[in-house]
Scaffold this active site. Structure first.
Site, PDB file in Angstrom:
ATOM      1  N   ASP A  28      32.948  18.877 -87.285  1.00 19.82           N
ATOM      2  CA  ASP A  28      32.650  18.580 -88.142  1.00 19.82           C
ATOM      3  C   ASP A  28      31.906  19.201 -89.527  1.00 19.82           C
ATOM      4  O   ASP A  28      31.109  19.566 -89.328  1.00 19.82           O
ATOM      5  CB  ASP A  28      31.783  17.005 -87.766  1.00 19.82           C
ATOM      6  CG  ASP A  28      31.788  15.984 -89.343  1.00 19.82           C
ATOM      7  OD1 ASP A  28      31.914  16.158 -90.209  1.00 19.82           O
ATOM      8  OD2 ASP A  28      32.362  14.775 -88.177  1.00 19.82           O
ATOM      9  N   ASN A  85      35.843   5.837 -83.280  1.00 18.40           N
ATOM     10  CA  ASN A  85      36.035   4.530 -84.519  1.00 18.40           C
ATOM     11  C   ASN A  85      37.579   3.792 -84.628  1.00 18.40           C
ATOM     12  O   ASN A  85      38.197   4.848 -84.776  1.00 18.40           O
ATOM     13  CB  ASN A  85      35.320   4.651 -85.679  1.00 18.40           C
ATOM     14  CG  ASN A  85      33.973   5.065 -85.244  1.00 18.40           C
ATOM     15  OD1 ASN A  85      33.523   4.778 -84.623  1.00 18.40           O
ATOM     16  ND2 ASN A  85      33.862   6.615 -86.192  1.00 18.40           N
ATOM     17  N   GLY A  91      34.291   1.895 -88.544  1.00 18.85           N
ATOM     18  CA  GLY A  91      33.140   2.969 -88.915  1.00 18.85           C
ATOM     19  C   GLY A  91      34.422   4.048 -89.250  1.00 18.85           C
ATOM     20  O   GLY A  91      34.160   5.268 -89.861  1.00 18.85           O
ATOM     21  N   GLN A  92      35.554   4.155 -88.737  1.00 15.09           N
ATOM     22  CA  GLN A  92      36.925   5.431 -89.275  1.00 15.09           C
ATOM     23  C   GLN A  92      36.999   4.962 -90.757  1.00 15.09           C
ATOM     24  O   GLN A  92      38.027   3.936 -91.528  1.00 15.09           O
ATOM     25  CB  GLN A  92      38.126   4.553 -87.955  1.00 15.09           C
ATOM     26  CG  GLN A  92      39.300   5.424 -88.172  1.00 15.09           C
ATOM     27  CD  GLN A  92      40.088   5.254 -87.105  1.00 15.09           C
ATOM     28  OE1 GLN A  92      40.431   3.929 -87.143  1.00 15.09           O
ATOM     29  NE2 GLN A  92      41.542   5.923 -87.229  1.00 15.09           N
ATOM     30  N   HIS A  98      40.986  10.284 -84.145  1.00 13.77           N
ATOM     31  CA  HIS A  98      40.073  11.945 -83.459  1.00 13.77           C
ATOM     32  C   HIS A  98      38.659  10.927 -83.262  1.00 13.77           C
ATOM     33  O   HIS A  98      38.363   9.616 -82.572  1.00 13.77           O
ATOM     34  CB  HIS A  98      39.628  12.310 -84.900  1.00 13.77           C
ATOM     35  CG  HIS A  98      38.841  11.570 -85.822  1.00 13.77           C
ATOM     36  ND1 HIS A  98      39.190  10.522 -86.952  1.00 13.77           N
ATOM     37  CD2 HIS A  98      37.789  10.930 -85.943  1.00 13.77           C
ATOM     38  CE1 HIS A  98      38.668   9.589 -87.255  1.00 13.77           C
ATOM     39  NE2 HIS A  98      37.009   9.853 -87.038  1.00 13.77           N
ATOM     40  N   HIS A 100      34.948  11.459 -81.573  1.00 14.30           N
ATOM     41  CA  HIS A 100      33.707  13.127 -82.157  1.00 14.30           C
ATOM     42  C   HIS A 100      33.041  12.939 -80.779  1.00 14.30           C
ATOM     43  O   HIS A 100      32.896  12.080 -80.506  1.00 14.30           O
ATOM     44  CB  HIS A 100      33.187  11.893 -82.799  1.00 14.30           C
ATOM     45  CG  HIS A 100      33.513  11.321 -84.406  1.00 14.30           C
ATOM     46  ND1 HIS A 100      32.414  11.776 -85.283  1.00 14.30           N
ATOM     47  CD2 HIS A 100      33.838   9.908 -84.702  1.00 14.30           C
ATOM     48  CE1 HIS A 100      33.161  11.365 -86.509  1.00 14.30           C
ATOM     49  NE2 HIS A 100      33.965   9.588 -85.916  1.00 14.30           N
TER      50      HIS A 100
END
Length: 112
Positions: A28, A85, A91-92, A98, A100
């Protein structure tokens, strides 16, 4: 085309941790933990809410790839968090599903 599709297609460089024919994992660019990688399918799926029964195999591959990322980055034995998310209120911010994979420090609960 979304930014994650461009990363999957190698149009945007990334620091790849793991890749196979279906998924790619990369560090990230805004890490929230000492180790923070994202695992994405190479095929665009906007999010969990948009996934279909035909996506079952790739959704499973995402979680197995998350485990592999934890192993490759050295956080598997000490513990790691996986987060998916779904939607802006959750919070996306990139609408390409994806996972995390975060670790390298203690994680609090609830996450916030």
């Amino acid at each position: 085309m979304c930014i994650f599709c461009k990363i999957a297609n190698k149009e945007i460089p990334s620091k790849v941790v793991f890749e196979d024919e279906h998924v790619i994992a990369f560090h990230d660019v805004n890490p929230q933990a000492p180790t923070h990688a994202l695992v994405i399918p190479k095929r665009h799926i906007a999010g969990i809410a948009q996934a279909t029964p035909e996506d079952e195999a790739v959704l499973g591959r995402l979680l197995l790839a998350a485990r592999r990322v934890a192993e490759l980055t050295g956080i598997a034995e000490s513990g790691f968090r996986t987060v998916v998310n779904s939607g802006a209120n959750a919070g996306q911010t990139v609408f390409h599903i994806h996972v995390h994979v975060m670790g390298g420090r203690p994680m609090a609960w609830p996450p916030g």
